[in-house]
Design an enzyme around this catalytic site. Structure first.
Site, PDB file in Angstrom:
ATOM      1  N   CYS A 130       0.842  -1.203   0.000  1.00  0.00           N
ATOM      2  CA  CYS A 130       0.000   0.000   0.000  1.00  0.00           C
ATOM      3  C   CYS A 130       0.876   1.252   0.000  1.00  0.00           C
ATOM      4  O   CYS A 130       1.705   1.432   0.895  1.00  0.00           O
ATOM      5  CB  CYS A 130      -0.917   0.025   1.215  1.00  0.00           C
ATOM      6  SG  CYS A 130      -1.933   1.518   1.288  1.00  0.00           S
ATOM      7  N   THR A 193      -1.309  -0.438  -6.649  1.00  0.00           N
ATOM      8  CA  THR A 193      -1.268   0.806  -7.418  1.00  0.00           C
ATOM      9  C   THR A 193       0.156   1.324  -7.605  1.00  0.00           C
ATOM     10  O   THR A 193       1.058   1.022  -6.829  1.00  0.00           O
ATOM     11  CB  THR A 193      -2.095   1.897  -6.718  1.00  0.00           C
ATOM     12  OG1 THR A 193      -1.609   2.044  -5.377  1.00  0.00           O
ATOM     13  CG2 THR A 193      -3.549   1.527  -6.703  1.00  0.00           C
ATOM     14  N   GLY A 244      -6.356  -2.362 -13.774  1.00  0.00           N
ATOM     15  CA  GLY A 244      -6.997  -1.767 -14.941  1.00  0.00           C
ATOM     16  C   GLY A 244      -7.932  -2.668 -15.703  1.00  0.00           C
ATOM     17  O   GLY A 244      -8.278  -2.364 -16.850  1.00  0.00           O
TER      18      GLY A 244
END
Length: 303
Positions: A130, A193, A244
């Site tokens: 994270c 991410t 995505g």
């Protein structure tokens, strides 16, 4: 649901290999008015920590071309509340539940695993990637030794299958994958991410309260497909591909690259039924190609 999609992933029986991605689907219950949770391959709940977290202050979301930045900061009610009040509500859906765990120390990861070892869940996903917390999180995910130490600590404290979620913010993703495999992870998920930043040109200040955040959505998909392919060449444990995915065609790319299952994240915000649409589209693709099972796609990219 078609037998073409039924999957056993890291010992977990699933109706399909399409699941939610942590941090984009709440604890699943928030979506239950829109999506029959029993139709999903698995519900991966939001990041859970030992103590409750309020998350980051200021703006947490910024839209970007073909994606979004977030800096939520692992807001959650803490593991005790999750075990006592949230997980029991998911049991009637008879869908595998995977709890994403995050901590500031190796010891805390072990404590979390121990507390959840008796909960009605299918597996643990270790979040060592994270980018939105100042302690722990991605710090463990960018060094092979610390990532392996976290996996070993969790392994010692649970009999549940463990899935390690890797950060894309590293130089050599294959080395990270090998390190966590050798430490005992049962599966790998990727990618989390990519770290990014947006600046308001009128105020000259960062848009996000946390200054930087995690980039997700279609913009990151080619990076994610590349990393899934590289990790599939490096390890033998199964892989959950994500990053995505908004259509069934996107999901097929991840299977061809080497994933045995996929997770849908940012697409859930625009289309709460995205997982169902992708699942149906995947079944249609298999029929169009004359394939009997989704596993026939795994790692079949032709070079």
């Amino acid at each position: 649901m078609s037998s073409k999609l039924s999957t056993v992933f890291a010992g977990i029986s699933m109706k399909s290999p399409v699941m939610s991605a942590s941090g984009t689907f709440g604890f699943g219950l928030e979506y239950s008015d829109f999506v029959p949770l029993q139709a999903l391959g698995a519900v991966v709940v939001k990041g859970t920590t030992l103590a409750p977290r309020a998350g980051n202050t200021g703006h947490r979301i910024a839209e970007t071309p073909s994606g979004m930045l977030n800096s939520v900061g692992l807001e959650n009610p803490g593991v005790d509340e999750v075990i006592k009040h949230i997980l029991p509500q998911l049991v009637p859906y008879e869908t595998p539940v995977i709890v994403n765990i995050s901590a500031s120390t190796v010891e805390e990861y072990g404590l979390l695993a121990n507390k959840l070892s008796r909960a009605p869940i299918a597996a643990l996903e270790i979040n060592i990637s994270c980018p939105n917390v100042k302690q722990g999180g991605m710090v463990f995910g960018v060094e092979e030794e610390s990532a392996a130490a976290v996996v070993a600590s969790v392994k010692q404290n649970t009999d549940k299958p463990i899935i390690t979620k890797l950060s894309p913010n590293v130089t050599d993703i294959a080395s990270m994958a090998r390190a966590v495999e050798q430490a005992g992870t049962d599966a790998i998920s990727l990618i989390n991410t990519l770290q990014g930043m947006v600046i308001d040109i009128h105020s000259w200040r960062p848009v996000l309260g946390n200054v930087m955040g995690g980039l997700s959505g279609p913009a990151v998909k080619p990076v994610a497909v590349r990393m899934v392919y590289q990790v599939a060449q490096a390890v033998s444990v199964p892989i959950i591909g994500m990053g995505g995915i908004t259509t069934a065609d996107d999901a097929v790319e991840f299977f061809l690259a080497g994933a045995s299952a996929v997770a849908v994240g940012t697409a859930n915000f625009a289309n709460p039924r995205a997982i169902l649409d992708i699942t149906q589209g995947l079944e249609d693709y298999l029929s169009m190609k004359g394939l009997d099972h989704v596993s026939q796609l795994v790692g079949q990219v032709k070079l």
